[in-house]
Each structure stands twice: as structure tokens, then as C-alpha cells.
Motif scaffolding. Structure first.
Motif, mmCIF file in Angstrom:
data_model
loop_
_atom_site.group_PDB
_atom_site.id
_atom_site.type_symbol
_atom_site.label_atom_id
_atom_site.label_comp_id
_atom_site.label_asym_id
_atom_site.label_seq_id
_atom_site.Cartn_x
_atom_site.Cartn_y
_atom_site.Cartn_z
ATOM 1 N N PRO A 1 42.565 7.574 45.837
ATOM 2 C CA PRO A 1 41.864 7.903 44.592
ATOM 3 C C PRO A 1 42.852 7.913 43.427
ATOM 4 C CG PRO A 1 41.450 9.531 46.325
ATOM 5 C CD PRO A 1 42.616 8.722 46.753
ATOM 6 N N VAL A 2 42.526 7.232 42.346
ATOM 7 C CA VAL A 2 43.371 7.257 41.143
ATOM 8 C C VAL A 2 42.482 7.578 39.936
ATOM 9 C CG1 VAL A 2 45.281 5.813 41.915
ATOM 10 C CG2 VAL A 2 43.207 4.716 41.124
ATOM 11 N N PRO A 3 41.997 8.824 39.870
ATOM 12 C CA PRO A 3 41.035 9.176 38.828
ATOM 13 C C PRO A 3 41.651 9.447 37.468
ATOM 14 C CG PRO A 3 41.450 11.059 40.236
ATOM 15 C CD PRO A 3 42.214 9.917 40.824
ATOM 16 N N TYR A 4 42.929 9.825 37.419
ATOM 17 C CA TYR A 4 43.486 10.306 36.163
ATOM 18 C C TYR A 4 44.445 9.324 35.503
ATOM 19 C CZ TYR A 4 41.443 14.624 37.797
ATOM 20 O OH TYR A 4 40.561 15.560 38.239
ATOM 21 N N VAL A 5 44.381 8.059 35.886
ATOM 22 C CA VAL A 5 45.207 7.052 35.236
ATOM 23 C C VAL A 5 44.752 6.897 33.794
ATOM 24 C CG1 VAL A 5 45.757 4.599 35.177
ATOM 25 C CG2 VAL A 5 45.779 5.825 37.342
ATOM 26 N N ARG A 6 45.676 6.992 32.854
ATOM 27 C CA ARG A 6 45.312 6.967 31.442
ATOM 28 C C ARG A 6 46.077 5.907 30.662
ATOM 29 N NH1 ARG A 6 40.510 9.417 30.199
ATOM 30 N NH2 ARG A 6 40.218 11.082 31.711
ATOM 31 N N SER A 7 46.704 4.974 31.371
ATOM 32 C CA SER A 7 47.422 3.913 30.680
ATOM 33 C C SER A 7 47.596 2.733 31.610
ATOM 34 C CB SER A 7 48.793 4.403 30.203
ATOM 35 O OG SER A 7 49.641 4.622 31.306
ATOM 36 N N VAL A 8 47.868 1.568 31.023
ATOM 37 C CA VAL A 8 48.125 0.373 31.819
ATOM 38 C C VAL A 8 49.399 0.561 32.629
ATOM 39 C CG1 VAL A 8 48.619 -2.097 31.719
ATOM 40 C CG2 VAL A 8 46.899 -1.111 30.190
#
Length: 438
Positions: A145-152
Motif C-alpha cells: 500500500p502506498v497511500p500517502y505518496v505526495r510527489s513524483v
């Protein structure tokens, strides 16, 4: 004056690209203007991660109580154990990383499972998701799970760690349709492109694809979806979702029981609406000896039950709640006729399930249903409850016609929508994109 189809297609493609460019510009603009908001999201994500760690370490009994409560609400639900085949000795298996928002029960998720169980001996599958589901629907494959990725850049780190040979994205909609999903997709596409990873994009919903020059192939689940949403420039292919017809079948001597209609869907707004239950109420009201079976759960569950109770038909219309994939054939076996009261549909794997169980299917003439069934006489005008009820009642009163339609459906499903055909098509697609499967 009639416009040239090629000119119209090119204009549609131009407008789609322009819309997506505006969405991407908005994403970048919002990111710059709201740097503090982005920082807060990252801090909040870190705090939540520490909170979860603290929670699971020091309060495990609370988690057990919550999970027990969820199991009590759905006592028959068990996650499906994915059965991965043994890798071929010495095989250099390319790693296919599937990017999909969640692993709840659904057609997109089942497509992944079917590919893994049939080609896992030559391909190494991993999954990233945007969020986890409260009760896992599938277990047995590496999932991150990668729910909190906020950038490329953050997504690039995720992909670098996963080390895929190819990224296969399952796209569910643009920014207007699903803003949070879209942002997550934006990071996935941009990160894969910057890392030089080959991209395949599945367009499983009736919506336009995420257009990106780095995508090698756009995969549509029906000719309807390609015609209405495909990129006219090319790179399109249609691969029908395949079904495990060894599971969804019945003996040649076994006839469907009389007098029971039903549907099998997530009771959510992606395909159904508040009025989808109305045709069942209308048929049972006009043909009192009929029983209805509503298989699935979702946001419309309470509303549908209220409508049925208000009509005084609670004894004739049964709601099963959440049902596992492996339990579905037993519910199909109870039906005389499958109903598809959807307001949009790009494919709908539940329909071929019914077809191979030798069931007639009736529904609204929307999306790809006409293409799947090739029987316009069983489709009503979209949203016309009375017309669809007329079709259903006429079929229920004509068992011989139901048997003929069921036999036609089974032959068509086996010819077009088998698991073997889908697996061969995806294997060929991966081989084309990668050059070789090794």
C-alpha cells in the motif's frame, strides 16, 4: 454538413489531451501554491504511520475486536487465497508491477488474480495500491500500500524499490471523476516515465484513458469502450476479461430453477444508481410468485433494503450482503435469469459468469452490454423500468425461450470470454512490449 469521422476523432483526441494537460497543470500549480498544505500532508502521514505502529504494538486487542466485529457483520466472507504456480526452473521471470487503487472484490482485481494464477510461472507479479481495504479480499501475492505518496519523487522511490520490468496501471478515471485516485495515478505515470519503465494501461471503466506518450498500449475491455474512449492516434487494443468457466458452469443435465431473478454487483454508484432496485420490485409486484436475489453490498445496500421494505416485499427479495468470489457460483445456480440494471458498463464480468451458467440475461441497453450479449431483444431503453420488467416477465413465462437463450449465452461466453483466451492475449501483449518473456 456531415463531419468526416477521422476529423472528428482527431478533434476528440485533441480535446482529451488538452483537458489532461490542464489537469496536470492544475496539479503542479496547486502543489506550488500550497507547499504548506503538502508539508502538512507529509507530516500527517508520518504521524499516522507512527500512530498505527503504536496502536498495533500496545493495543492489539482493540484491533482484534474491530476485525471480529467486521467478520460478524459478514460471517461468510473469507479472503480469496491467490494460488501462484511454481516458477519454471531457471526461468528469468520479468517482474510485472500492477498499480491499482484497491484490492476490493471487483472485475479489475479478478483480472489481476487470474493473470497471476495462470502465468505466475513465467512472470513475477507485484502490486501497489493506493489504500488497503478493511477486510482483505485477496491474499497471497506481494502487495504494497502506498497511500500517502505526495510527489513524483516519492513514487519514483517506491518504483525503484519494487524494481519492475514493466508497470501495468489499471486506470479508473480522470480528475473530475475521482480526484484523489487521479493524483495517485499522476504520480505513478510520471514516476514510471522518468525511470524509463515500460507502461501498459488498462481502461477497465467507461472513461477516457490517462494519455501519456510513455504508454506502450492502452488496453480496453470492450470494443464499445475503445470506440467511445480510445486514443484515435493508436496504441489501442481490446482484450476481453476472461472468466474461469470451470468454476462458473453447471452440468449439461442441470436446468436453472424456475422463478428466481437476481443481480451480482457491488451496490455502489460506479455502475448502479438509486433506481436499480426498482425493476426487481416491479417484477415481484406484478408476478408475485417470483423471488429475487440481490448479491453484493455497498453504499446503496441500506437504500435498496428500505425500498423493498416500503413495498412490502421483504419476504420475496433477499439480500446476501458481501460474498466471496469462490462462493458466487452457488448463488448463480439459484437464478433463473440474471438482471443487469446498470446505468453504465464497459464490460461487466458478472454477465459472462451468468452466460456460461446457461442463464438468460436482461438489462438496460447501455455501454458494452449489447456487444457482450448480441441479443438486442433482451435489452430495454436505459432507465425504463417498465420495459425491462416486461422483458423479464415475458422470459420467465417462456421456459423454452429461456433455455434457448441460456444455451446461446454459454456458447458465446466460451467463444469470446474464456480465461484461456484472455491469458493468451495478455501474454502476447507483454511479450510485444518487453520484446520477450524469456
Amino acid at each position: 454538413m456531415q463531419q468526416d469521422p477521422d476529423v472528428a476523432a482527431a478533434e476528440i483526441a485533441r480535446l482529451r489531451r488538452q483537458r489532461q494537460q490542464l489537469e496536470e497543470e492544475l496539479e503542479r500549480h496547486v502543489g506550488v501554491r500550497n507547499a504548506w498544505r503538502q508539508l502538512w500532508h507529509q507530516v500527517r502521514a508520518s504521524l499516522l504511520a507512527y500512530a498505527r505502529q503504536f496502536y498495533h504494538q500496545y493495543f492489539p486487542h482493540v484491533g482484534r475486536r474491530v476485525r471480529a466485529m467486521r467478520r460478524a457483520q459478514n460471517p461468510d466472507f473469507q479472503p480469496y487465497q491467490i494460488k501462484l504456480p511454481t516458477p519454471l526452473p531457471g526461468a528469468l521471470r520479468p517482474r510485472i508491477l500492477h498499480a491499482i487503487p484497491d484490492l476490493a472484490v471487483g472485475g479489475s482485481q479478478q483480472l489481476l488474480v487470474d493473470l497471476m494464477e495462470t502465468t505466475g510461472h513465467i512472470l513475477d507479479y507485484h502490486i501497489i495500491t493506493r489504500h488497503t481495504w478493511g477486510m482483505p479480499a485477496y491474499v497471497g501475492v506481494p502487495t504494497q500500500p502506498v497511500p500517502y505518496v505526495r510527489s513524483v519523487a516519492a513514487m519514483m522511490r517506491v518504483l525503484t524499490a519494487a524494481a519492475p520490468t514493466l508497470v501495468h496501471v489499471h486506470y479508473w478515471g480522470n480528475r473530475a471523476a475521482a480526484a484523489e485516485h487521479w493524483r495517485w495515478y499522476y504520480y505513478v505515470f510520471e514516476a514510471a516515465a522518468r525511470l524509463g519503465l515500460p507502461l501498459v494501461e488498462n481502461c477497465n471503466d467507461p472513461t477516457g484513458p490517462y494519455l501519456h506518450p510513455h504508454v506502450a498500449r492502452y488496453v480496453f475491455v470492450s470494443q464499445y469502450a475503445l470506440t467511445h474512449f480510445g486514443d484515435p492516434v493508436g496504441r489501442n487494443v481490446v482484450i476481453y476479461p476472461g472468466s474461469n468457466f470451470q468454476l462458473f458452469t453447471r452440468p449439461a443435465t442441470e436446468l436453472p430453477p424456475p422463478g428466481t431473478i437476481g443481480m451480482v454487483y457491488r451496490l455502489d454508484a460506479d455502475k448502479l444508481d438509486a433506481a436499480s432496485i426498482d425493476v426487481f420490485i416491479e417484477v415481484v409486484r406484478r408476478r408475485p410468485r417470483t423471488r429475487a436475489l440481490i448479491v453484493g453490498s455497498g453504499t446503496f445496500d441500506a437504500l435498496y433494503r428500505q425500498k423493498v421494505a416500503a413495498a412490502g416485499l421483504g419476504g420475496a427479495i433477499e439480500f446476501t450482503g458481501m460474498v466471496t468470489y469462490q462462493a458466487l457460483p452457488a448463488y448463480y445456480r439459484q437464478l433463473s435469469l440474471f438482471v443487469a440494471p446498470v446505468y453504465r458498463e464497459s464490460f461487466g464480468q458478472v454477465t459472462p459468469f451468468a452466460m456460461h451458467m446457461r442463464l438468460p440475461v436482461a438489462g438496460y441497453d447501455v455501454g458494452a452490454l449489447g456487444e457482450i450479449l448480441a441479443q438486442p431483444e433482451v435489452l430495454a431503453a436505459p432507465g425504463n423500468v417498465q420495459q425491462l420488467a416486461d422483458i423479464i416477465i415475458a422470459l420467465l413465462d417462456d421456459p423454452a425461450r429461456c433455455q434457448a437463450l441460456g444455451a446461446h449465452n454459454q456458447r458465446r461466453a466460451q467463444a469470446l470470454f474464456s480465461l484461456e483466451t484472455m491469458v493468451a492475449d495478455y501474454t502476447a501483449l507483454y511479450a510485444e512490449v518487453l520484446g520477450s518473456l524469456g
